[in-house]
Structures are given as structure tokens and as C-alpha cells.
Scaffold this motif. Sequence first.
Motif, PDB file in Angstrom:
ATOM      1  N   VAL A 100      -7.843 -14.381 -12.153  1.00 49.34           N
ATOM      2  CA  VAL A 100      -7.867 -13.261 -11.000  1.00 49.34           C
ATOM      3  C   VAL A 100      -7.563 -13.825  -9.803  1.00 49.34           C
ATOM      4  CG1 VAL A 100      -9.736 -12.154  -9.781  1.00 49.34           C
ATOM      5  CG2 VAL A 100     -10.016 -11.979 -12.171  1.00 49.34           C
ATOM      6  N   TYR A 101      -7.611 -15.091  -9.480  1.00 48.08           N
ATOM      7  CA  TYR A 101      -7.060 -15.955  -8.329  1.00 48.08           C
ATOM      8  C   TYR A 101      -5.433 -15.867  -8.207  1.00 48.08           C
ATOM      9  CZ  TYR A 101      -5.432 -19.516  -5.178  1.00 48.08           C
ATOM     10  OH  TYR A 101      -4.856 -20.201  -4.298  1.00 48.08           O
TER      11      TYR A 101
ATOM     12  N   GLU B   7      -0.444 -13.411  -6.307  1.00 48.43           N
ATOM     13  CA  GLU B   7       0.933 -13.157  -6.477  1.00 48.43           C
ATOM     14  C   GLU B   7       1.221 -11.485  -6.488  1.00 48.43           C
ATOM     15  OE1 GLU B   7       1.630 -14.843 -10.281  1.00 48.43           O
ATOM     16  OE2 GLU B   7       1.243 -16.757  -9.642  1.00 48.43           O
ATOM     17  N   LYS B   8       0.245 -10.763  -7.110  1.00 50.13           N
ATOM     18  CA  LYS B   8       0.482  -9.263  -7.254  1.00 50.13           C
ATOM     19  C   LYS B   8       0.282  -8.379  -5.946  1.00 50.13           C
ATOM     20  CE  LYS B   8       2.051  -9.545 -11.475  1.00 50.13           C
ATOM     21  NZ  LYS B   8       3.337  -8.879 -11.758  1.00 50.13           N
ATOM     22  N   LEU B   9      -1.125  -8.911  -5.222  1.00 54.45           N
ATOM     23  CA  LEU B   9      -1.435  -8.043  -4.105  1.00 54.45           C
ATOM     24  C   LEU B   9      -1.455  -8.746  -3.041  1.00 54.45           C
ATOM     25  CD1 LEU B   9      -4.690  -6.457  -5.778  1.00 54.45           C
ATOM     26  CD2 LEU B   9      -2.465  -5.609  -5.530  1.00 54.45           C
ATOM     27  N   ASP B  10      -1.237 -10.106  -2.846  1.00 58.62           N
ATOM     28  CA  ASP B  10      -0.968 -10.887  -1.573  1.00 58.62           C
ATOM     29  C   ASP B  10      -2.257 -11.070  -0.853  1.00 58.62           C
ATOM     30  OD1 ASP B  10       0.305 -12.799   0.133  1.00 58.62           O
ATOM     31  OD2 ASP B  10       1.555 -11.242   1.124  1.00 58.62           O
ATOM     32  N   LEU B  11      -3.372 -11.154  -1.560  1.00 60.94           N
ATOM     33  CA  LEU B  11      -4.741 -11.255  -1.066  1.00 60.94           C
ATOM     34  C   LEU B  11      -5.482 -12.309  -1.184  1.00 60.94           C
ATOM     35  CD1 LEU B  11      -6.234  -7.699  -2.107  1.00 60.94           C
ATOM     36  CD2 LEU B  11      -5.360  -8.028   0.038  1.00 60.94           C
ATOM     37  N   PRO B  12      -5.831 -13.092  -0.115  1.00 62.93           N
ATOM     38  CA  PRO B  12      -6.364 -14.418  -0.282  1.00 62.93           C
ATOM     39  C   PRO B  12      -7.968 -14.325  -0.633  1.00 62.93           C
ATOM     40  CG  PRO B  12      -6.139 -14.004   2.160  1.00 62.93           C
ATOM     41  CD  PRO B  12      -5.635 -12.795   1.218  1.00 62.93           C
TER      42      PRO B  12
ATOM     43  N   LEU C 132      -7.195  -1.868  -4.240  1.00 56.68           N
ATOM     44  CA  LEU C 132      -8.076  -2.778  -5.085  1.00 56.68           C
ATOM     45  C   LEU C 132      -7.939  -1.996  -6.629  1.00 56.68           C
ATOM     46  CD1 LEU C 132     -11.031  -3.512  -2.696  1.00 56.68           C
ATOM     47  CD2 LEU C 132      -9.185  -5.042  -3.591  1.00 56.68           C
ATOM     48  N   ASP C 133      -7.661  -0.802  -6.793  1.00 59.15           N
ATOM     49  CA  ASP C 133      -7.380  -0.265  -8.211  1.00 59.15           C
ATOM     50  C   ASP C 133      -6.694  -1.106  -8.890  1.00 59.15           C
ATOM     51  OD1 ASP C 133      -8.058   1.927 -10.171  1.00 59.15           O
ATOM     52  OD2 ASP C 133      -5.898   2.632  -9.719  1.00 59.15           O
ATOM     53  N   GLN C 134      -5.462  -1.673  -8.247  1.00 59.69           N
ATOM     54  CA  GLN C 134      -4.646  -2.620  -9.390  1.00 59.69           C
ATOM     55  C   GLN C 134      -5.488  -3.577  -9.853  1.00 59.69           C
ATOM     56  OE1 GLN C 134      -1.381  -1.319  -9.283  1.00 59.69           O
ATOM     57  NE2 GLN C 134      -2.699   0.189  -8.370  1.00 59.69           N
ATOM     58  N   LEU C 135      -6.621  -4.396  -9.060  1.00 62.48           N
ATOM     59  CA  LEU C 135      -7.321  -5.283  -9.850  1.00 62.48           C
ATOM     60  C   LEU C 135      -8.160  -4.639 -10.875  1.00 62.48           C
ATOM     61  CD1 LEU C 135      -8.237  -8.136  -9.718  1.00 62.48           C
ATOM     62  CD2 LEU C 135      -9.829  -7.743  -7.958  1.00 62.48           C
ATOM     63  N   ASP C 136      -8.633  -3.525 -10.465  1.00 59.68           N
ATOM     64  CA  ASP C 136      -9.764  -3.023 -11.530  1.00 59.68           C
ATOM     65  C   ASP C 136      -8.985  -2.624 -12.832  1.00 59.68           C
ATOM     66  OD1 ASP C 136     -11.485  -2.634  -9.482  1.00 59.68           O
ATOM     67  OD2 ASP C 136     -11.155  -0.544  -8.945  1.00 59.68           O
TER      68      ASP C 136
ATOM     69  N   LEU D   8       0.788  -1.341  -0.137  1.00 62.33           N
ATOM     70  CA  LEU D   8      -0.120  -0.039  -0.006  1.00 62.33           C
ATOM     71  C   LEU D   8       0.947   1.304  -0.091  1.00 62.33           C
ATOM     72  CD1 LEU D   8      -2.681   1.683   0.356  1.00 62.33           C
ATOM     73  CD2 LEU D   8      -2.646   0.940   2.684  1.00 62.33           C
ATOM     74  N   LEU D   9       2.091   1.308   0.990  1.00 60.41           N
ATOM     75  CA  LEU D   9       2.728   2.573   0.787  1.00 60.41           C
ATOM     76  C   LEU D   9       3.595   2.716  -0.367  1.00 60.41           C
ATOM     77  CD1 LEU D   9       4.112   2.029   4.669  1.00 60.41           C
ATOM     78  CD2 LEU D   9       2.566   3.685   3.818  1.00 60.41           C
ATOM     79  N   GLN D  10       3.884   1.497  -1.012  1.00 60.72           N
ATOM     80  CA  GLN D  10       4.546   1.692  -2.425  1.00 60.72           C
ATOM     81  C   GLN D  10       3.511   2.283  -3.354  1.00 60.72           C
ATOM     82  OE1 GLN D  10       7.841   0.967  -3.088  1.00 60.72           O
ATOM     83  NE2 GLN D  10       7.295   2.132  -4.971  1.00 60.72           N
ATOM     84  N   LEU D  11       2.171   1.992  -3.412  1.00 60.93           N
ATOM     85  CA  LEU D  11       1.335   2.663  -4.261  1.00 60.93           C
ATOM     86  C   LEU D  11       1.168   3.874  -4.080  1.00 60.93           C
ATOM     87  CD1 LEU D  11      -1.210  -0.310  -4.375  1.00 60.93           C
ATOM     88  CD2 LEU D  11       0.183   0.316  -6.175  1.00 60.93           C
TER      89      LEU D  11
END
Length: 423
Positions: A240-241, A246-251, A202-206, A149-152
Motif C-alpha cells: 500500500v505504501y 507511485e500511483k497517487l503521489d500521497l505520503p 481515494l477510490d483508486q486505493l479502494d 484529480l482532474l484526470q480522474l
Amino acid sequence: MIAKVVAARNLSDACKKVVRNKGSAGIDGMATKELKAFITAHRSEVVHQIISKSYRPQAIKGVEIPKPNGKTRLLGVPTVVDRWLQQAVSQELAIHFELDFEDESYGFRPKKNLQQALLKSQGYINDGYHDIVDIDLKSFFDEVQHYKLLQLIYNKVKCPTTLWLIRKWLRAPIVENGRLCKRRKGLPQGSPLSPLLSNIVLDQLDKYLKARGFKFICYADDFSIYTKSKAAAREIGNEVYFFLKEKLDLPINRAKSGIRRPSTFTLLGYRFTPMYKKGGKGKYQLTVSKTAWQALKRKLKFATKKTLPLSLAERLRRLKLIYKGWLNNFRLGNIQTKLKKMDEWLRNRLRYCIWHDWKKPERKRKNLIRLGIKQGQAFAWSRTRMGGWAVAQSPILGTTITKKCLRKRGYESLLAYYFRVKF
């Protein structure tokens, strides 16, 4: 950017919003109504602490609220001063990010709302996109990695002091059951900054979904992707999984995620029900999910509990607060028939409360006579051995404590309010 954050105008606007939003006090016990006086006395001191990086946020008060499934969700309530400063940062941070967010994102954004997301979803479904990838992020607010988050934020805002301040808030401990608990990941739900920070992640996923040309809807951590075949839905779901992992480290919550058809799909408390009227073949209308109905009934039932020591006016005020918020959320649903039944049940609950408040038989007799019941009949009903709920549903109260009588005392039916907000 920090100069704009601590500018007098920005801090003043932030104060107004925090006071307007009200909310409970943090661990220091300061109420929102005390904030203006605090700012008048200590604003320059707080600004100096921020600029010199000596400011230390206070711990967050943890509050557990019940969920419909019987479990609880932990909310974090920062102190009023921290909420004021977070609001000031959020206002400036939004200027850098808001215009870059995708149009398909509807949660916690200006001029975007839940109803727009639902209508967009309904449009996709009615256009034939009937295989839906329903994604539920597992404990999203608890799983966000701070460094990502801080990097974004750093990619857009190269302000060390602002990033330092945000990191301090992210790492502030939370008080749970009287114990201080460290936090190394996650966003505290309940702070003014959390909605914007969640949208930044979540904008990264969008952007990934938009680049791939998918049709999707995002409302906070609720995602749904619309396809025309089960094979395409399965392929997109796998993509998406891996992106989230891999990119957001979100389960992903596998139990709540999957491929749905419109009739088995729920979105933000709404269901999609086939239309059977002429010209509606193959189309779907919005209705309210069973869980949302149960949640409303549970709240109304508690507010009309006969043992609650409330006056009728206070009870009606609380009821209005409950159903106004609910109906504002679900005004798109085709729910007139169910609301009519709910109104009948609610009026009987109110009659039950009134009957219980009369307490003694002699008072019941006198009040029934005042409402136009003959003396003999009033005497008989005041001494009845029927239960209070049975009396509330009987003609003796239905014909005396009428809708007209209740309206005079401030009652407004759910159906009347629904038509007022819908049209």
C-alpha cells in the motif's frame, strides 16, 4: 454536463442545501441568509459567466481551528456564492461517481456513516483479524495533486466547462493572516465539493485493495486493513505504501501509521476493548478513546466557565449543542459509567456558575432561603470563606440546586440523552 449543473432545479436544490447548512461568510461577508436574494437578482448573469468561461471564483478565507494535539488545522471557507455553485456541481458529479465507489468506503456518502464503518471494523476483529494495518495519510487534503484529480474526473465526465470550473476552484488563492497564498495542490477543507473530490481520489486505493481481496475500511482519509498474521500485515503495508507513493503521489504519516493489535488500535475516536463477560471471550467491544473524552470535557469546561457572561438558559443551550453532537458520534460505545461521572462533574460546574452569578453575600442568603435553607444556615453559607468550587460540591447546593431543579430550567443529563439516541 454543465447544462445540468446550471439547470434551474439543480441550482435551486443547491441553494436550499447551502442555506440549511448555514456556515460562516467568506471574504465578501455575505451570509447564507442573503443567498436567495442574490440568486433572484443575479442567477442569469452568473450562469452566463459560467457558460462563457468568464466566471472568476473569489479567494478562500482561511480559518485555523485547534486540534486535540495542540496544533491547528487550516479550513478554507469559500464565499456563499461559490459554495452554492460548488454544491450544484457536486450534485451532478456524484451521479457519475457514487455508484462506482466501493462498499467499504463510508465517509461523506449517502446512506453511509461512521457507525457502519465501526461495526464493520468490529466484525472483522471479532472474526479473528487481529493484525491491523493502520494507515494515516499525511496532510491528505493538502497533498492531493490537481492534475491527477482532474484526470480522474475527465475519465468519466468529458465536459470541458465543468473541468475548467473545478480547476478554477482548486487554484483559487487562500487568505492566511491577511495575505493571499497561491495553491498548486490540495483541496480546501470546508467547501461542499471537497468531500466528493477526496472520495474520487481515494477510490483508486479502494479499488486496488478490493482487487487484491483485502478486508479493509475507509472513512475519508482513515484507512485500516485487517489480516490474521503480522507477516501478512507487514507485506500488505509495504504494498500500500508503494501504491500511494507511485500511483497517487500521497505520503504516509509514518509516525501515526503501523501494525496494530485491537487493544492498541483506535478508529474514528473509538477503542476496542476485550469483553470479559461470559460468552465474550476473544471478542471486543467499542469504547471511547481517551483523546475523545478529553476533547468533550474541554468543551464542556469552557461552556461552564464562571466568568462567561451567559444566562443559565443560554449556557444550557450551548451545553446541549456540544454533547448532542458528541453522543451522536459515540453512541455505539459502552460508556454509561463514565457518562454518569461526567454528569456529576457537569452539574457541579453548573452549580458553581449559579453560585458565582449570585455574587453578593446578601443575594446568596436570600436565594438559599428561597431554596429551603434555614435563615441561620443560609446566613453562614452566604458569608463562607470556602472557594466557589468547594461550595458547588458541598451538600448546601447539592440538596437545593438538585437534578430536578436543573431539569426544570432545561437541563438534560448526558446519560439521559445517550439512552435516547442509543435505543
